[in-house]
Design an enzyme around this catalytic site. Structure first.
Site, mmCIF file in Angstrom:
data_model
loop_
_atom_site.group_PDB
_atom_site.id
_atom_site.type_symbol
_atom_site.label_atom_id
_atom_site.label_comp_id
_atom_site.label_asym_id
_atom_site.label_seq_id
_atom_site.Cartn_x
_atom_site.Cartn_y
_atom_site.Cartn_z
ATOM 1 N N ASP A 193 -15.278 -4.212 -1.526
ATOM 2 C CA ASP A 193 -14.980 -3.959 -0.119
ATOM 3 C C ASP A 193 -16.303 -3.961 0.624
ATOM 4 O O ASP A 193 -17.203 -3.191 0.291
ATOM 5 C CB ASP A 193 -14.278 -2.611 0.039
ATOM 6 N N ASP B 121 0.861 -1.185 0.000
ATOM 7 C CA ASP B 121 0.000 0.000 0.000
ATOM 8 C C ASP B 121 0.896 1.232 0.000
ATOM 9 O O ASP B 121 1.799 1.351 0.845
ATOM 10 C CB ASP B 121 -0.893 0.022 1.236
#
Length: 235
Positions: free
Chosen positions: A128, A8
Site C-alpha cells: 500500500d 471488505d
C-alpha cells in the site's frame, strides 16, 4: 488478466471505505451473499479484506470468511490483520487459497521469511503506497521505504504475487495510478495485481495493456459504475 471483485468486511458486513478512512464507510450487507453475487456474475477469484483485522491486528471476521470460502466454488484470497503463522494456517485450513500479508510483511522480516518459506505461492504481499512510499497499519502510517525497493526485496525472498494499492486513489473512482503500476510491473519479475481507483472500462483496458496479472475492483462494482460481466468481456 484476472478480475478480483473485492469484499471488505467490517463488523460482519460488506463495506467500502474512502481512501481507507474508517469514518467514511458505505455498507452493503451480508458478505457471503455478496460473494455469491459476484461468482454468479462470472468472477473466477475473490479478494477479501478483514478491515477489523487490518486496523487492530486481530481477525474478527473469520466466521464470515470461512463461510465464503466454503460457499463459493472459486479461489479466495484474504488479507487484513494476518500477523502470525497460526493465522495463516487458520485461514488456509478454512478453505482460503492465498493469504495476503500487509503491515506484518513490512515490519517483521523474520515472520515474512518464515511465511514465504513455509507456504510459498500461497503468500501474497500487499504494498500500500502513498506518493510512492509504503504505508502500514490500515493505511494510517507512512514509512520512508520506497514501494519499488520493497517490491525488489520481496522478489528476492521468493514472493510470487503482490497487490499494489495507491491509497490516494482508493475508493475515489478517479482511476488507478497507471504510472506507478507500470513501474512496478516493468521492474519486477513477479505477478502484480492492481488495486485502488479502478472505475471505468477504460481503466480495465489500460491495465490489460500494461500486462498486469490482475486487477481488484471494489467501489465501482458496488455503486454500479461498472458491471462485472462487462469488465470480464474485456479481459
Amino acid at each position: 488478466m484476472i478480475i478480483f471483485p473485492a469484499i471488505d468486511i467490517r463488523d460482519g458486513k460488506a463495506v467500502r471505505l474512502v481512501q481507507g478512512k474508517y469514518d467514511q464507510q458505505d455498507t452493503y450487507g451480508d458478505p457471503v451473499e455478496m460473494a455469491r453475487k459476484w461468482v454468479e456474475k462470472g468472477a473466477t477469484f475473490l479478494h477479501i479484506v478483514d478491515l477489523d483485522g487490518a486496523l487492530v491486528g486481530e481477525s474478527k471476521n473469520l466466521t464470515a470468511i470461512k463461510e465464503i470460502a466454503s460457499t463459493v466454488d472459486v479461489p479466495v484470497q484474504v488479507g487484513g490483520g494476518v500477523r502470525s503463522i497460526e493465522k495463516i494456517e487458520a485461514l488456509l485450513e478454512s478453505g482460503v487459497s492465498r493469504v495476503i500479508l500487509g503491515t506484518s510483511a513490512i515490519l517483521d522480516d523474520v515472520f515474512l521469511k518464515e511465511a514465504v518459506s513455509t507456504f510459498g505461492e500461497k503468500i501474497v504481499v500487499s504494498i500500500d503506497a502513498k506518493k510512492g512510499y509504503v504505508a502500514t497499519d490500515g493505511w494510517t502510517k507512512t514509512t520512508d521505504r520506497k514501494a519499488l525497493t520493497f517490491g525488489k526485496e520481496l522478489e528476492a525472498l521468493g514472493v510470487k504475487t503482490i497487490v499494489y494499492t495507491d491509497i490516494a486513489k482508493d475508493g475515489m473512482l478517479a482511476g488507478p495510478n497507471f504510472e506507478e503500476l507500470q513501474t512496478m510491473n516493468d521492474h519486477l519479475n513477479i505477478d502484480v495485481i492492481a488495486s485502488g481507483g479502478i472505475s471505468t472500462i477504460e481503466d480495465i483496458k489500460t491495465l490489460h495493456q500494461l500486462h498486469l496479472y490482475g486487477a481488484i475492483v471494489g467501489k465501482a462494482l458496488y455503486t454500479g459504475k461498472v458491471e462485472l460481466e462487462e469488465i470480464l468481456k474485456e479481459v
